[in-house]
Scaffold this active site. Structure first.
Site, PDB file in Angstrom:
ATOM      1  N   SER A  77       0.781  -1.183  -0.078  1.00 60.45           N
ATOM      2  CA  SER A  77      -0.020   0.049   0.068  1.00 60.45           C
ATOM      3  C   SER A  77       0.864   1.256  -0.228  1.00 60.45           C
ATOM      4  O   SER A  77       2.050   1.181   0.447  1.00 60.45           O
ATOM      5  CB  SER A  77      -1.046   0.070   1.310  1.00 60.45           C
ATOM      6  OG  SER A  77      -1.576  -1.252   1.310  1.00 60.45           O
TER       7      SER A  77
HETATM    8  N1  SAH Z   1      -0.672  -4.931   4.104  1.00 60.67           N
HETATM    9  C1  SAH Z   1       0.045  -5.247   2.841  1.00 60.67           C
HETATM   10  C2  SAH Z   1      -0.797  -5.068   1.474  1.00 60.67           C
HETATM   11  C3  SAH Z   1      -1.209  -6.299   0.756  1.00 60.67           C
HETATM   12  S1  SAH Z   1      -2.343  -6.132  -0.402  1.00 60.67           S
HETATM   13  C4  SAH Z   1       1.440  -4.709   2.601  1.00 60.67           C
HETATM   14  O1  SAH Z   1       1.640  -4.041   3.743  1.00 60.67           O
HETATM   15  O2  SAH Z   1       2.090  -5.128   2.120  1.00 60.67           O
HETATM   16  C5  SAH Z   1      -3.536  -7.260   0.261  1.00 60.67           C
HETATM   17  C6  SAH Z   1      -2.980  -8.577   0.540  1.00 60.67           C
HETATM   18  O3  SAH Z   1      -4.347  -9.280   0.961  1.00 60.67           O
HETATM   19  C7  SAH Z   1      -2.781  -9.353  -0.664  1.00 60.67           C
HETATM   20  O4  SAH Z   1      -1.379 -10.087  -0.403  1.00 60.67           O
HETATM   21  C8  SAH Z   1      -3.640 -10.546  -0.746  1.00 60.67           C
HETATM   22  O5  SAH Z   1      -3.109 -11.847  -1.253  1.00 60.67           O
HETATM   23  C9  SAH Z   1      -4.166 -10.555   0.476  1.00 60.67           C
HETATM   24  N2  SAH Z   1      -5.482 -11.142   0.691  1.00 60.67           N
HETATM   25  C10 SAH Z   1      -6.696 -11.045  -0.148  1.00 60.67           C
HETATM   26  N3  SAH Z   1      -7.846 -11.706   0.192  1.00 60.67           N
HETATM   27  C11 SAH Z   1      -7.516 -12.258   1.254  1.00 60.67           C
HETATM   28  C12 SAH Z   1      -7.679 -13.304   2.333  1.00 60.67           C
HETATM   29  N4  SAH Z   1      -8.955 -13.724   2.097  1.00 60.67           N
HETATM   30  N5  SAH Z   1      -7.056 -13.968   3.210  1.00 60.67           N
HETATM   31  C13 SAH Z   1      -5.907 -13.465   3.610  1.00 60.67           C
HETATM   32  N6  SAH Z   1      -5.208 -12.586   2.552  1.00 60.67           N
HETATM   33  C14 SAH Z   1      -6.034 -11.999   1.763  1.00 60.67           C
END
Ligand code: SAH
Length: 216
Positions: free
Chosen positions: A63
């Site tokens: 993000s």
């Molecule tokens: N917080 C992260 C941002 C990641 S983007 C950072 O600081 O880099 C969102 C993430 O959510 C992705 O890696 C995606 O694979 C994950 N995601 C999406 N649906 C999900 C679910 N049901 N359970 C766990 N992770 C999930």
């Protein structure tokens, strides 16, 4: 990157957060201390301290720093809190939370991302994060309740299991809205009478998808 250039970039990075309205000293300190360049792919290292989301493995994104700081500020994390994060991704948001909370549990549906994040936490000597590979829609019932819950992928509706795993007086911050469409960052507070909802800023997140990823 030259060391002096990186130092400049990191000063500019903090200045931008302040200018955009991040005022919480503990949040700013956490943003100062966690090296974002550790959490982006090598090809993106030059852009690590710019205020933008960047691509990571598995088609996901790390993000935008402003959004990380903004969500963290609205989560109002206290030093004794146990925090649940859904969507580990690069691990950057979890590392920021780990500076502020007693313990962070973070769930990721891609095994590769979970493993890479775990390695980063080890390298940085961050000991108070537990990374779980699984489906964030289900939360982590065995480890509940959580004082704070943060979701970093957008759901169309509030995941009920997460509401159940939120402690009394707990706070949850999450983006709500359609995949690729207009999404709203929402802050929920659990009271004796139910949930209160405060709508925050418009955001754009990758979707919260059901189930653990079948691919790596
Ligand atoms: N917080 C992260 C941002 C990641 S983007 C950072 O600081 O880099 C969102 C993430 O959510 C992705 O890696 C995606 O694979 C994950 N995601 C999406 N649906 C999900 C679910 N049901 N359970 C766990 N992770 C999930």
């Amino acid at each position: 990157m030259r060391a002096s250039q990186e130092k400049n970039d990191r000063m500019e990075f903090l200045l931008t957060l302040r200018k955009r309205g991040i005022g919480d000293a503990a949040v700013l300190r956490a943003m100062e201390e966690v090296p974002r360049d550790y959490f982006v792919p090598p090809a993106q290292a030059e852009a690590a301290y710019q205020d933008q989301a960047l691509p990571i493995a598995c088609g996901q994104t790390i993000s935008q720093p402003y959004v990380v700081a903004y969500m963290t500020e609205h989560l109002n994390v206290r030093p004794h809190d146990r925090v649940l994060e859904i969507g580990t991704g690069s691990g950057y948001q979890a590392a920021i939370l780990a500076k502020l909370a007693r313990e962070v549990v973070t769930i990721e549906r891609y095994r590769t991302l979970a493993e890479t994040a775990r390695k980063r936490f080890d390298q940085l000597g961050i000991l108070n994060i537990e990374v779980v590979t699984g489906d964030g829609f289900a939360g982590a019932p065995k480890l509940a309740p959580f004082d704070r819950i943060i979701v970093t992928a957008a759901a169309e509706e509030i995941p009920q299991a997460l509401v159940e795993q939120l402690a009394e007086d707990g706070v949850m911050v999450l983006p709500l809205g359609p995949h690729g469409g207009p999404q709203q960052l929402v802050k929920l507070t659990k009271t004796g009478e139910g949930l209160t909802r405060e709508d925050l800023i418009a955001v754009r997140f990758v979707p919260l998808l059901p189930g653990q990823a079948q691919e790596l």
